[in-house]
Write a protein that holds these residues in place. Structure first.
Motif, PDB file in Angstrom:
ATOM      1  N   LEU A   1       0.841  -1.205   0.000  1.00 49.05           N
ATOM      2  CA  LEU A   1       0.000   0.000   0.000  1.00 49.05           C
ATOM      3  C   LEU A   1       0.872   1.249   0.000  1.00 49.05           C
ATOM      4  CD1 LEU A   1      -1.372  -1.998   2.557  1.00 49.05           C
ATOM      5  CD2 LEU A   1      -3.210  -0.474   1.896  1.00 49.05           C
ATOM      6  N   ASP A   2       0.570   2.134  -0.924  1.00 54.61           N
ATOM      7  CA  ASP A   2       1.207   3.445  -0.920  1.00 54.61           C
ATOM      8  C   ASP A   2       0.431   4.337   0.028  1.00 54.61           C
ATOM      9  OD1 ASP A   2       3.512   3.774  -2.218  1.00 54.61           O
ATOM     10  OD2 ASP A   2       2.670   4.601  -4.064  1.00 54.61           O
ATOM     11  N   ILE A   3       1.156   5.118   0.831  1.00 56.76           N
ATOM     12  CA  ILE A   3       0.494   5.963   1.821  1.00 56.76           C
ATOM     13  C   ILE A   3       0.689   7.428   1.477  1.00 56.76           C
ATOM     14  CG2 ILE A   3       0.252   6.459   4.277  1.00 56.76           C
ATOM     15  CD1 ILE A   3      -0.183   3.492   3.510  1.00 56.76           C
ATOM     16  N   ASP A   4      -0.415   8.132   1.294  1.00 61.72           N
ATOM     17  CA  ASP A   4      -0.388   9.564   1.054  1.00 61.72           C
ATOM     18  C   ASP A   4      -0.330  10.285   2.393  1.00 61.72           C
ATOM     19  OD1 ASP A   4      -0.177  10.772  -1.312  1.00 61.72           O
ATOM     20  OD2 ASP A   4      -2.303  11.137  -1.648  1.00 61.72           O
ATOM     21  N   SER A   5       0.593  11.210   2.536  1.00 57.72           N
ATOM     22  CA  SER A   5       0.744  11.885   3.821  1.00 57.72           C
ATOM     23  C   SER A   5       1.752  13.017   3.693  1.00 57.72           C
ATOM     24  CB  SER A   5       1.242  10.874   4.859  1.00 57.72           C
ATOM     25  OG  SER A   5       1.615  11.523   6.051  1.00 57.72           O
ATOM     26  N   GLN A   6       1.830  13.874   4.740  1.00 56.97           N
ATOM     27  CA  GLN A   6       2.945  14.823   4.819  1.00 56.97           C
ATOM     28  C   GLN A   6       4.234  14.036   5.000  1.00 56.97           C
ATOM     29  OE1 GLN A   6       0.125  14.775   6.901  1.00 56.97           O
ATOM     30  NE2 GLN A   6       0.087  16.713   8.015  1.00 56.97           N
ATOM     31  N   ALA A   7       4.100  12.818   5.546  1.00 55.38           N
ATOM     32  CA  ALA A   7       5.238  11.914   5.698  1.00 55.38           C
ATOM     33  C   ALA A   7       4.939  10.650   4.882  1.00 55.38           C
ATOM     34  CB  ALA A   7       5.456  11.567   7.169  1.00 55.38           C
ATOM     35  N   PRO A   8       5.067  10.754   3.535  1.00 52.11           N
ATOM     36  CA  PRO A   8       4.649   9.637   2.678  1.00 52.11           C
ATOM     37  C   PRO A   8       5.476   8.375   2.914  1.00 52.11           C
ATOM     38  CG  PRO A   8       5.811  11.301   1.392  1.00 52.11           C
ATOM     39  CD  PRO A   8       5.636  11.869   2.769  1.00 52.11           C
ATOM     40  N   ALA A   9       4.830   7.235   2.763  1.00 51.60           N
ATOM     41  CA  ALA A   9       5.497   5.964   3.026  1.00 51.60           C
ATOM     42  C   ALA A   9       4.858   4.867   2.201  1.00 51.60           C
ATOM     43  CB  ALA A   9       5.402   5.621   4.508  1.00 51.60           C
ATOM     44  N   THR A  10       5.484   3.713   2.229  1.00 50.11           N
ATOM     45  CA  THR A  10       4.907   2.519   1.629  1.00 50.11           C
ATOM     46  C   THR A  10       4.819   1.473   2.727  1.00 50.11           C
ATOM     47  OG1 THR A  10       5.947   3.034  -0.483  1.00 50.11           O
ATOM     48  CG2 THR A  10       5.210   0.783  -0.168  1.00 50.11           C
ATOM     49  N   ILE A  11       3.736   0.716   2.723  1.00 49.48           N
ATOM     50  CA  ILE A  11       3.605  -0.362   3.700  1.00 49.48           C
ATOM     51  C   ILE A  11       3.499  -1.683   2.956  1.00 49.48           C
ATOM     52  CG2 ILE A  11       1.944  -1.456   5.276  1.00 49.48           C
ATOM     53  CD1 ILE A  11       1.473   1.266   6.516  1.00 49.48           C
ATOM     54  N   LEU A  12       4.251  -2.669   3.423  1.00 46.86           N
ATOM     55  CA  LEU A  12       4.140  -4.019   2.868  1.00 46.86           C
ATOM     56  C   LEU A  12       3.776  -4.971   3.998  1.00 46.86           C
ATOM     57  CD1 LEU A  12       4.566  -5.963   0.414  1.00 46.86           C
ATOM     58  CD2 LEU A  12       6.880  -6.305   1.265  1.00 46.86           C
ATOM     59  N   VAL A  13       2.655  -5.676   3.835  1.00 44.08           N
ATOM     60  CA  VAL A  13       2.247  -6.690   4.805  1.00 44.08           C
ATOM     61  C   VAL A  13       2.483  -8.048   4.163  1.00 44.08           C
ATOM     62  CG1 VAL A  13       0.374  -7.543   6.252  1.00 44.08           C
ATOM     63  CG2 VAL A  13       0.438  -5.128   5.626  1.00 44.08           C
ATOM     64  N   VAL A  14       3.228  -8.921   4.850  1.00 43.47           N
ATOM     65  CA  VAL A  14       3.563 -10.218   4.264  1.00 43.47           C
ATOM     66  C   VAL A  14       3.072 -11.361   5.151  1.00 43.47           C
ATOM     67  CG1 VAL A  14       5.425 -11.693   3.432  1.00 43.47           C
ATOM     68  CG2 VAL A  14       5.636  -9.231   3.221  1.00 43.47           C
ATOM     69  N   PHE A  15       2.428 -12.341   4.534  1.00 44.89           N
ATOM     70  CA  PHE A  15       2.080 -13.592   5.203  1.00 44.89           C
ATOM     71  C   PHE A  15       2.763 -14.744   4.485  1.00 44.89           C
ATOM     72  CE2 PHE A  15      -1.731 -10.941   5.789  1.00 44.89           C
ATOM     73  CZ  PHE A  15      -1.871 -10.991   7.167  1.00 44.89           C
TER      74      PHE A  15
ATOM     75  N   LEU B   1       9.849  -9.148  -1.551  1.00 45.85           N
ATOM     76  CA  LEU B   1      10.494  -8.141  -0.698  1.00 45.85           C
ATOM     77  C   LEU B   1      11.324  -7.134  -1.473  1.00 45.85           C
ATOM     78  CD1 LEU B   1      11.691 -10.434   2.180  1.00 45.85           C
ATOM     79  CD2 LEU B   1      10.136  -8.497   2.407  1.00 45.85           C
ATOM     80  N   ASP B   2      11.750  -7.530  -2.682  1.00 47.57           N
ATOM     81  CA  ASP B   2      12.643  -6.683  -3.476  1.00 47.57           C
ATOM     82  C   ASP B   2      12.223  -5.228  -3.516  1.00 47.57           C
ATOM     83  OD1 ASP B   2      14.520  -8.453  -4.194  1.00 47.57           O
ATOM     84  OD2 ASP B   2      14.138  -8.375  -6.337  1.00 47.57           O
ATOM     85  N   TYR B   3      10.949  -5.027  -3.757  1.00 46.66           N
ATOM     86  CA  TYR B   3      10.433  -3.679  -3.934  1.00 46.66           C
ATOM     87  C   TYR B   3      10.749  -2.812  -2.718  1.00 46.66           C
ATOM     88  CZ  TYR B   3       7.152   0.159  -4.443  1.00 46.66           C
ATOM     89  OH  TYR B   3       6.599   1.405  -4.516  1.00 46.66           O
TER      90      TYR B   3
END
Lengths: 204, 160
Positions: free
Chosen positions: A67-81, A151-153
């Protein structure tokens, strides 16, 4: 980046992670209609090459929700199972006999994306409460493949600036079985500074 | 018995016949195998990013522009000759498709382009490549034959 970090920064993230995981357990329990127990999440810095080992080795099949996160502090989140646990989650979710779910079909994929969405949202709610910053997750994308490849990304994004990566590992217990979820928070350049400044533990 | 040497992420290694060099779980990363058929010396790099930034690189094996010259040098130290080198590569996938593509999304493609460009400048011919798509790959270089095995989860395996 890793060098600028102190124990204090890690502790703050741990606390955010704790409360986030608490929210996530509640949300997951609602979704699955099951009681969920949660262990205190482990927050750690890992060398790039060890991240895949943590997920059962770089060739181990996993499901990753990004998930790409829109924010003043932008980030990406990866959840792995790990793949078998993703299937187990779907079995519970759809009330099917164990081992009968397929994460690769349309329904399985959209259900898992939703689980990823909910988990990410729980952490972001916690992070938002701590920082006062707004985090808006975009539409998630999903990949089912070798852990190393999935995970590469994330590692590439981190790898431009660091040789280590921040990982929050959360262990849920559902129906007497462990479900490990691995949660990667990947801040864009300068986003961490904004987050820590808002948390009152800015860099020198 | 053929011994297998594992090459980690953002790592590289050189070996000679009959050793095999393996790197596992390439997504957007690219596995580049260089080979000297005469000397039977092979090298494998697991490259993560196209370009290093600045002169202070903590891990040269991570970037195409620093990993490849290092790999060639190490192969020469083991008896390989630059003008005899040939290349095979695999990886450079785009694992996730988001609505809003970012530069990092296309990192796999950028890795492959940077590597091919470097090989062309170094006059190392590319004999085969298997790049792109949205799936992970594991690759194995047989330094006895130069065969380059590409393995996937859902798409079988092939020898380049």
């Amino acid at each position: 980046m890793g060098q600028e970090w102190s124990e204090m920064h890690l502790d703050v993230l741990k606390e955010v992670g704790n409360i986030g995981a608490g929210n996530a357990a509640t949300a997951l329990a609602d979704l699955l209609g099951q009681q969920i127990n949660m262990q205190v999440p482990a927050v750690m810095w890992l060398p790039l090459d060890e991240v895949a080992t943590r997920l059962g080795g770089p060739e181990n099949p996993v499901a990753g929700i990004l998930l790409d996160i829109d924010s003043q502090a932008p980030a990406t989140i990866l959840v792995v199972f790990p793949l078998e646990q993703a299937c187990f989650l779907l079995d519970i979710l759809f009330d099917r006999p164990q081992g009968s779910s397929n994460v690769m079909d349309e329904i399985g994929m959209s259900a898992l994306k939703e689980v990823g969405n909910i988990l990410a949202g729980s952490y972001l709610t916690s992070l938002s409460a701590f920082t006062g910053l707004t985090f808006v997750p975009m539409v998630p994308a999903m990949a089912v493949d070798m852990a190393g490849a999935v995970l590469d990304y994330v590692l590439a994004e981190f790898g431009q600036v660091a040789d280590q990566v921040l990982l929050i590992e959360t262990e849920f217990l559902a129906l007497g079985r462990d479900i490990y979820s691995y949660f990667f928070l990947v801040p864009k350049p300068d986003a961490l500074k904004a987050i820590f400044a808002a948390l009152g533990v800015g860099f020198e | 018995m053929k011994e297998i040497r594992r090459v980690g992420m953002a790592d590289l290694a050189v070996a000679s016949s009959p050793m095999k060099l393996v790197t596992i779980g390439l997504g957007s990363c690219v596995g580049v195998a260089l080979y000297d058929q005469r000397a039977k010396v092979g090298g494998l790099a697991h490259i993560m990013l196209p370009k290093s930034n600045g002169p202070f690189v903590s891990n040269p094996a991570k970037f195409a522009d620093t990993a490849l010259p290092l790999l060639v040098t190490k192969m020469q130290e083991c008896g390989a000759v630059h003008r005899r080198l040939t290349a095979k590569l695999a990886g450079g996938a785009q694992m996730f498709r988001l609505d809003r593509p970012t530069e990092t999304m296309r990192i796999g493609e950028r890795n492959a382009v940077a590597i091919l460009q470097w090989l062309e400048n170094a006059r190392i011919p590319v004999l085969a490549k298997d790049t792109g798509g949205n799936w992970g790959r594991t690759v194995e270089l047989d330094t006895g034959t130069g065969e380059f095995l590409v393995r996937t989860i859902a798409r079988g395996e092939k020898i380049l």
